[in-house]
Design a protein around this motif. Structure first.
Motif, PDB file in Angstrom:
ATOM      1  N   SER A  31     -36.267 -30.135  -0.473  1.00  0.00           N
ATOM      2  CA  SER A  31     -36.470 -31.621   0.246  1.00  0.00           C
ATOM      3  C   SER A  31     -35.791 -32.466  -0.750  1.00  0.00           C
ATOM      4  N   ILE A  79     -44.700 -31.183   6.940  1.00  0.00           N
ATOM      5  CA  ILE A  79     -44.564 -31.949   5.653  1.00  0.00           C
ATOM      6  C   ILE A  79     -45.701 -32.617   5.084  1.00  0.00           C
ATOM      7  N   VAL A 117     -37.909 -38.730   5.594  1.00  0.00           N
ATOM      8  CA  VAL A 117     -39.254 -38.249   6.161  1.00  0.00           C
ATOM      9  C   VAL A 117     -39.883 -39.694   6.746  1.00  0.00           C
ATOM     10  N   GLU A 150     -32.829 -34.777   0.787  1.00  0.00           N
ATOM     11  CA  GLU A 150     -32.757 -36.145   0.598  1.00  0.00           C
ATOM     12  C   GLU A 150     -31.550 -36.686  -0.005  1.00  0.00           C
ATOM     13  N   HIS A 153     -39.578 -38.966   0.458  1.00  0.00           N
ATOM     14  CA  HIS A 153     -38.587 -39.214   0.876  1.00  0.00           C
ATOM     15  C   HIS A 153     -38.124 -40.007   2.126  1.00  0.00           C
ATOM     16  N   LEU A 209     -36.698 -29.658   4.351  1.00  0.00           N
ATOM     17  CA  LEU A 209     -37.651 -30.698   4.064  1.00  0.00           C
ATOM     18  C   LEU A 209     -39.116 -30.109   3.820  1.00  0.00           C
TER      19      LEU A 209
END
Length: 684
Positions: free
Chosen positions: A223, A289, A300, A227, A297, A217
């Motif tokens: 990431s 992040i 997240v 995702e 995403h 991520l």
């Protein structure tokens, strides 16, 4: 003078004498180092002996006797260097040969790719070319997948090859999925392989990604893969991926991550995890992040929502401060992302709200048409008191696309919220719940209940946790709370000083009168006037639209509480005349030949006009005088009968009196059917 000369000559003699002694010592030290006797222990000789011997050794030739015993070691060193040179030369030649072979292979694959990717090529010829290409790539597929030249060839082969060939490629790539997930050229192939993977293969890939979710991520390319895998997984697999981000224990032990609870607060209560430890671990995952700006995403967004549900006041305020700005625009396209956007608008300070609205500049129309993003705009016009700011950055951008907004399923919600706020007819239960979202640790209600002690987030967070904890665990939680009350009090008092004042007392919603805010946004901004003009110009299209009919109904009605009256009475009368003119068009005897369906016979428009007749006496009078008077028998059948019967069912006595004389014979003759509960209308 003679005395002085004598004094100066004496030290010279001492220097000559001392130098001769040193020469004698140095002559004795000319023996090889290995054969020399033990060095003298006198400290006076040490500082002179070492530099003197080291310089002497540098000047002596290697053929001196003291190097005789080290000749074999030098020969070995010379041989080792020679071997190294030979090995380096062989390695360079091997690399050169490998590069040449790779270049030749890329050329061959490129020529095959030019043929197989054509649209007009027969399937049999394409399958032969794909088989040939896969044979050439066999054993080198992981290397080719990461190549910027030949990775496209492999993607085309996977797209058109047979299932057996696809499984062979998948089995060769599977051990390298983690490495390829971070490769900018291989990421497209990895996503494609995940899309076509069977349930068993997908489970294997997700298990290989376990333990690396947080690191992926944080990676710009990785990431995207994690995702994509998260979206393809079922509820259990999604939960296992998320659990890894919450706690170290859940990261290390797979059995703990396989619980059914989805909310983080339920997981903490069931597994008995320490809330402070979970907050620290989740914060360590979230912060990198957010610093890198990887916030597009849904995975997240979910972690952020769960984090805010248990975060203390300082942590929650810090997250809201970080997200308030252009970063938030990239998050509100998902359900959880729109929740975060709503929380930022609700709990943000005036400065943070300004950053959020300014960050949306140029994207307002796109956000308004988004299913989730439109709810954030609804929250902005419902909570933010700075109407000049909203008019400048939101309303003005929407004026150019009012027709598209009125006809759009999501875009109409913003207009309807201003015309008729918080209506369950236009906002479903989820939409209304969105407007009531709040972070418990930042809630003004919880802060006011904390009393003069100003107990901030921990107390409110515990109360929130209690409401979600099963009854069998409440006693245990009460004992834990009593044991940690004193420590929590000291922690919250110390954390209070670290929170900015604007975040500590951030407003929930707005302080301005909602009706005044609506009037400034809808009437004074010029939005209502432009909206009425759009409705007049496109009355037929809006009436027959499944979504536009609601906008034109609220506009023709004058809005909730008559907000458009008396400022726009003249324009509203023109709108009534436009709708009545459409209804006055003659009825076509052959509907198949007509280009458009009559507004009184259309399913959507007939019901919209019926509601206007029932709720707006001014419109009912205009429609009767211009369109229906003397023609009721013609429209007494089909969908149009609902419009005619609305005059009989109206609660306004003037409307009933106006149509009673013409409708009574139709009802008595059974031509116009009226519901039984409306039969008593003629008695008034």
């Amino acid at each position: 003078m003679a005395a002085k000369n004598q004094k100066t000559q004496k030290p010279k003699k001492r220097k000559q004498f001392s130098s001769s002694n040193i020469d004698r010592d140095s002559s004795t030290s000319k023996k090889p180092k290995l054969l020399a006797s033990a060095p003298s222990k006198s400290p006076s000789n040490k500082p002179l002996k070492k530099p003197f011997n080291s310089s002497k050794q540098k000047r002596e030739h290697p053929s001196h006797s003291k190097f005789k015993k080290l000749d074999s070691g030098n020969e070995n060193k010379e041989l080792t260097k020679r071997e190294r040179r030979i090995q380096a030369k062989e390695l360079a030649e091997a690399r050169k040969k490998k590069r040449k072979q790779h270049y030749t292979l890329e050329q061959e694959l490129a020529s095959l790719w030019e043929k197989m990717r054509r649209r007009n090529i027969p399937k049999e010829d394409r399958s032969k070319l794909i088989t040939e290409a896969l044979q050439k790539m066999k054993g080198k597929i992981p290397e080719i997948a990461g190549s910027h030249v030949s990775s496209r060839v492999l993607q085309t082969c996977v797209k058109y090859c047979s299932q057996t060939e696809r499984d062979a490629v998948f089995s060769e790539l599977q051990p390298h999925f983690l490495t390829l997930s971070c490769n900018a050229y291989a990421v497209h192939l990895v996503k494609k392989m995940l899309d076509i993977a069977s349930k068993k293969q997908l489970t294997g890939v997700l298990s290989s990604l376990r333990g690396h979710v947080a690191s992926l991520l944080r990676h710009m390319v990785g990431s995207v893969v994690i995702e994509h895998a998260y979206q393809l997984g079922n509820a259990t697999q999604k939960q296992e991926l998320l659990m890894e981000l919450y706690s170290t224990e859940l990261h290390l032990f797979k059995d703990l991550a396989s619980i059914k609870e989805s909310r983080l607060i339920d997981v903490i209560s069931k597994l008995g995890l320490q809330k402070s430890s979970v907050l620290r671990h989740t914060s360590s995952v979230i912060q990198p992040i957010l610093e890198k700006g990887i916030v597009d995403h849904s995975m997240v967004h979910r972690v952020l929502v769960e984090y805010l549900s248990i975060a203390d006041q300082s942590s929650a305020a810090d997250i809201i401060q970080q997200l308030s700005g252009p970063l938030l625009v990239r998050m509100i396209h998902t359900r959880d992302g729109s929740k975060i956007g709503m929380l930022c608008v609700k709990h943000g300070s005036a400065k943070e709200r300004k950053k959020i609205i300014k960050g949306m500049k140029g994207h307002i129309s796109k956000i308004a048409h988004d299913q989730c993003g439109c709810l954030v705009l609804v929250g902005i016009v419902s909570m933010v008191d700075d109407t000049k700011l909203i008019t400048k950055f939101v309303i003005r951008e929407l004026l150019a696309t009012l027709k598209e907004l009125a006809l759009d399923k999501s875009g109409r919600r913003l207009l309807l919220q201003l015309l008729h706020p918080n209506s369950s007819r236009y906002l479903n239960s989820d939409g209304l719940a969105f407007l009531n979202l709040s972070v418990l640790s930042l809630s003004a209600k919880n802060n006011s209940e904390a009393g003069s002690e100003n107990i901030l987030s921990d107390e409110s967070g515990k109360e929130a946790a209690k409401s979600d904890i099963p009854e069998e665990n409440l006693d245990e939680e009460r004992t834990k709370e009593e044991a940690t009350t004193n420590s929590d009090m000291t922690e919250t008092k110390s954390s209070k000083s670290d929170i900015p004042e604007e975040n500590l007392y951030s407003a929930e919603g707005g302080k301005k009168d909602p009706s005044l805010r609506r009037k400034e946004l809808l009437v004074k901004s010029g939005l209502a006037e432009n909206l009425v003009d759009v409705c007049i110009e496109n009355a037929g299209e809006l009436l027959t639209s499944n979504f536009g009919k609601e906008v034109i109904f609220e506009v023709a009605l004058g809005g909730s509480d008559g907000i458009l009256h008396p400022t726009l009475d003249e324009k509203l009368n023109n709108l009534h005349q436009a709708i009545a003119a459409l209804a006055a068009k003659p009825k076509s005897e052959e509907p198949e030949e007509s280009e458009e369906e009559h507004v009184l016979e259309n399913f959507h428009s007939s019901r919209t006009i019926r509601k206007l007749v029932l709720d707006c006496p001014a419109f009912a009078s205009t429609l009767w005088n211009k369109s229906l008077e003397g023609k009721c028998q013609l429209w007494a059948q089909g969908h149009s009968s609902k419009v005619v019967s609305a005059f009989w069912e109206s609660s306004d006595s003037e409307v009933r009196k106006m149509a009673k004389e013409e409708l009574k014979p139709l009802i008595d003759g059974g031509i116009l059917k009226i519901p039984e509960n409306k039969q008593l209308a003629d008695e008034d």
